[in-house]
Design an enzyme around this catalytic site. Structure first.
Site, PDB file in Angstrom:
ATOM      1  N   ASP A 150     -26.945 -17.208   5.513  1.00 15.63           N
ATOM      2  CA  ASP A 150     -25.460 -17.070   5.896  1.00 15.63           C
ATOM      3  C   ASP A 150     -24.867 -18.441   5.302  1.00 15.63           C
ATOM      4  O   ASP A 150     -25.466 -19.554   5.390  1.00 15.63           O
ATOM      5  CB  ASP A 150     -25.021 -17.069   7.394  1.00 15.63           C
ATOM      6  CG  ASP A 150     -25.530 -15.848   7.971  1.00 15.63           C
ATOM      7  OD1 ASP A 150     -25.828 -14.865   7.253  1.00 15.63           O
ATOM      8  OD2 ASP A 150     -25.879 -15.896   9.099  1.00 15.63           O
ATOM      9  N   ASP A 185     -27.678 -13.061   2.543  1.00 11.99           N
ATOM     10  CA  ASP A 185     -27.105 -12.377   3.615  1.00 11.99           C
ATOM     11  C   ASP A 185     -25.563 -12.503   3.798  1.00 11.99           C
ATOM     12  O   ASP A 185     -24.996 -12.173   2.620  1.00 11.99           O
ATOM     13  CB  ASP A 185     -27.751 -12.690   4.871  1.00 11.99           C
ATOM     14  CG  ASP A 185     -27.627 -11.945   6.225  1.00 11.99           C
ATOM     15  OD1 ASP A 185     -27.217 -10.640   5.772  1.00 11.99           O
ATOM     16  OD2 ASP A 185     -27.944 -12.298   7.122  1.00 11.99           O
ATOM     17  N   ASP A 244     -20.838 -15.037   9.051  1.00 15.25           N
ATOM     18  CA  ASP A 244     -21.398 -14.169  10.343  1.00 15.25           C
ATOM     19  C   ASP A 244     -21.213 -15.073  11.714  1.00 15.25           C
ATOM     20  O   ASP A 244     -21.412 -16.202  11.777  1.00 15.25           O
ATOM     21  CB  ASP A 244     -22.933 -14.186  10.374  1.00 15.25           C
ATOM     22  CG  ASP A 244     -23.049 -12.985   9.177  1.00 15.25           C
ATOM     23  OD1 ASP A 244     -22.020 -12.543   8.559  1.00 15.25           O
ATOM     24  OD2 ASP A 244     -24.466 -12.436   8.997  1.00 15.25           O
ATOM     25  N   ARG A 301     -18.826  -4.986   4.916  1.00 15.15           N
ATOM     26  CA  ARG A 301     -18.666  -6.042   5.844  1.00 15.15           C
ATOM     27  C   ARG A 301     -17.562  -7.046   5.576  1.00 15.15           C
ATOM     28  O   ARG A 301     -17.838  -8.274   5.255  1.00 15.15           O
ATOM     29  CB  ARG A 301     -20.016  -6.712   5.962  1.00 15.15           C
ATOM     30  CG  ARG A 301     -21.019  -5.940   6.434  1.00 15.15           C
ATOM     31  CD  ARG A 301     -22.255  -6.634   6.982  1.00 15.15           C
ATOM     32  NE  ARG A 301     -23.320  -5.667   7.385  1.00 15.15           N
ATOM     33  CZ  ARG A 301     -24.442  -5.979   7.925  1.00 15.15           C
ATOM     34  NH1 ARG A 301     -24.738  -7.320   8.053  1.00 15.15           N
ATOM     35  NH2 ARG A 301     -25.494  -5.335   8.332  1.00 15.15           N
TER      36      ARG A 301
END
Length: 516
Positions: A161, A190, A194, A243
């Site tokens: 992240d 990733d 997050d 996302r």
């Protein structure tokens, strides 16, 4: 996915010893670059002030950032850490102390509070090194670039992240950041942003998220629903698979964002999440809002959004797109004051203001750009205003004539050499809406001015940009719009013009360079 390559202690004595060991310079307290104050949900729950009122520390390595945290009297002593330069694995080590809990493979903001990390001067780049916030509160991260953080391959950092928060995190404001990857999970990356395991009262504002399989999530699973109260405003999401964000439970306010090239899905509200989605602009994208890849429904309230060339999938057992004519299926109450820009001006507004090194420009709520505080600079230096290109042609010899050219990518039918041929009818375009073009010479050449000339048919498309020393990667200046750009004289074999935001595919007809 279309992924363009991104060119790219507690005692006073112990405190002094730790600081001296890594070369951190302390100054008297001064105003944070975030003086205008946190917005959105980060303004709630007592507010987010970061290190306001604390010492200001200059750091040029990750080790110095950790040492600054460890050099505080307590883990909650306010501190403003001004960062300049490139932070990477090579200059980031673990530092120990009673007021910190750091690690060697990431910037670790763990079990601490009242901290501001802000990029200053020529810019702060966290290269392949993520920022991790854990069991912490009242944190501001502002005016920094975090790029190419991996969870697999080498080197790895922060679970892949760019910025990750987890475990009882409260009140974080992430503002004017540039978060970038160079691919998806199969390439080792990733999420860019997050939030997990009881993270609440967070705002992500005026930031860019680019070239990634995953923009970010709220909640690590559909049984982990302790996160929420997140604001996303005036951000650019570009060339992202999915996302933007993925919401598992909780409440999110998503407004005035610019979404371009969402390749698989966009805002994914699921597992009881409630999203208020206002005055965003979605362009050249697929399934930009709905519940996807699950039967656990989420909810949304929509108003004022623009859907420009957006395609929608048919509903299925695990896919419930909100379109093609999105309507609300819930209502969401927002506890703070805010003003919405009209969606029609969002592309130009976000292109000009979002990301690092933009002078902390913001909207006044009526589609007008303003500056709430000075551009962050190193302690004791004079603020440098964001340059505005001029239209007056420079005098002197165009050094690009007879030079060479290369770039990050080129669209079909265009050529790098077209920017050097003296003709406004030929041009170079990147393969996406962003990319870079360079002029290069066989020996070091002194340059202090460039002139970027668009074709008449694409005038005004170029938004944000950076001019780089192609030999070192150093940022010479940044701004928005085509025209004549000046910067301190530099001797280099290569000068790069990097387009970081655009309202359409740019067409650079000429990239002229001048000694003065």
């Amino acid at each position: 996915m279309r992924r363009p390559v991104v060119v790219r202690f507690s005692a006073i004595a112990a405190t002094a010893a730790c600081v001296a060991a890594v070369g951190v310079a302390l100054s008297m307290p001064e105003a944070s670059a975030a003086a205008a104050g946190a917005t959105g949900y980060a303004s709630q729950n007592g507010g987010t002030t970061g290190g306001a009122g604390g010492q200001t520390v200059k750091a040029t390595t990750g080790t110095q950032i950790h040492a600054a945290l460890c050099g505080r009297a307590t883990s909650s002593t306010p501190i403003i850490i001004q960062v300049e330069g490139t932070i990477n694995h090579g200059n980031t080590t673990k530092v120990s102390g009673s007021s910190c809990n750091t690690a060697a493979d990431r910037i670790e903001l763990k079990q601490i509070s009242n901290v501001t990390i802000v990029g200053v001067g020529s810019g702060a780049v966290f290269d392949q090194l993520g920022i991790h916030v854990r069991e912490s509160s009242n944190i501001i991260i502002q005016n920094v670039t975090v790029r190419n953080v991996k969870k697999s391959g080498s080197p790895i950092s922060n679970g892949g992240d760019a910025i990750g928060m987890e475990t009882d995190v409260r009140n974080v404001w992430v503002d004017h950041t540039s978060l970038e990857a160079s691919g998806g999970e199969s390439e080792g990356y990733d999420g860019l942003f997050d939030l997990k395991d009881n993270t609440q009262y967070v705002t992500l504002s005026y930031s860019t998220l680019r070239n990634s399989g995953r923009g970010g999530l709220v909640g690590s699973s559909e049984t982990e629903l302790s996160n929420g109260f997140i604001t996303y405003d005036h951000n650019l999401y570009e060339n992202i698979d999915s996302r933007t964000p993925l919401l598992r439970g909780g409440t999110a306010h998503i407004y005035n964002n610019y979404y371009v090239s969402l390749n698989e899905s966009g805002i994914n509200s699921r597992a009881g999440a409630h999203a208020k989605v206002d005055n965003n602009y979605f362009k050249d994208s697929k399934d930009v809002l709905g519940t996807f890849y699950t039967s656990a429904a989420g909810y949304w309230q929509v108003s004022g959004n623009t859907f420009d060339n957006v395609t929608w999938s048919a509903p299925g057992s695990e896919n419930n797109p909100a379109g093609p004519d999105p309507t609300s299926n819930t209502t969401v109450s927002i506890p703070y004051a805010y003003t919405l820009d009209n969606a029609s001006c969002v592309p130009a507004l976000v292109t000009r203001t979002a990301g690092a090194n933009k002078g902390l420009l913001v909207s006044d709520g009526s589609c007008t750009v303003t500056s709430p505080s000075p551009t962050p600079t190193s302690t004791g230096s004079t603020p440098t205003p964001t340059p505005t290109p001029t239209a007056t042609p420079p005098s002197g010899t165009n050094l690009s004539l007879g030079a060479g050219a290369d770039g990050s990518s080129k669209a079909s039918g265009t050529s790098y050499g077209n920017v050097l041929d003296g003709s406004l009818s030929t041009y170079w375009s990147p393969s996406a809406s962003t990319g870079s073009i360079s002029v290069k010479w066989g020996s070091a050449t002194t340059v202090s001015k460039v002139n970027i000339r668009e074709t008449s048919g694409a005038a005004g498309r170029i938004g944000s940009w950076r001019v780089l020393n192609g030999d070192t990667g150093a940022v010479l200046t940044s701004g928005s719009g085509a025209g004549v750009i000046t910067f301190p004289s530099v001797s280099a074999k290569k000068i790069t013009f990097e387009i970081t935001g655009a309202t359409g595919t740019p067409q650079v007809a000429e990239f002229e360079t001048y000694a003065g």
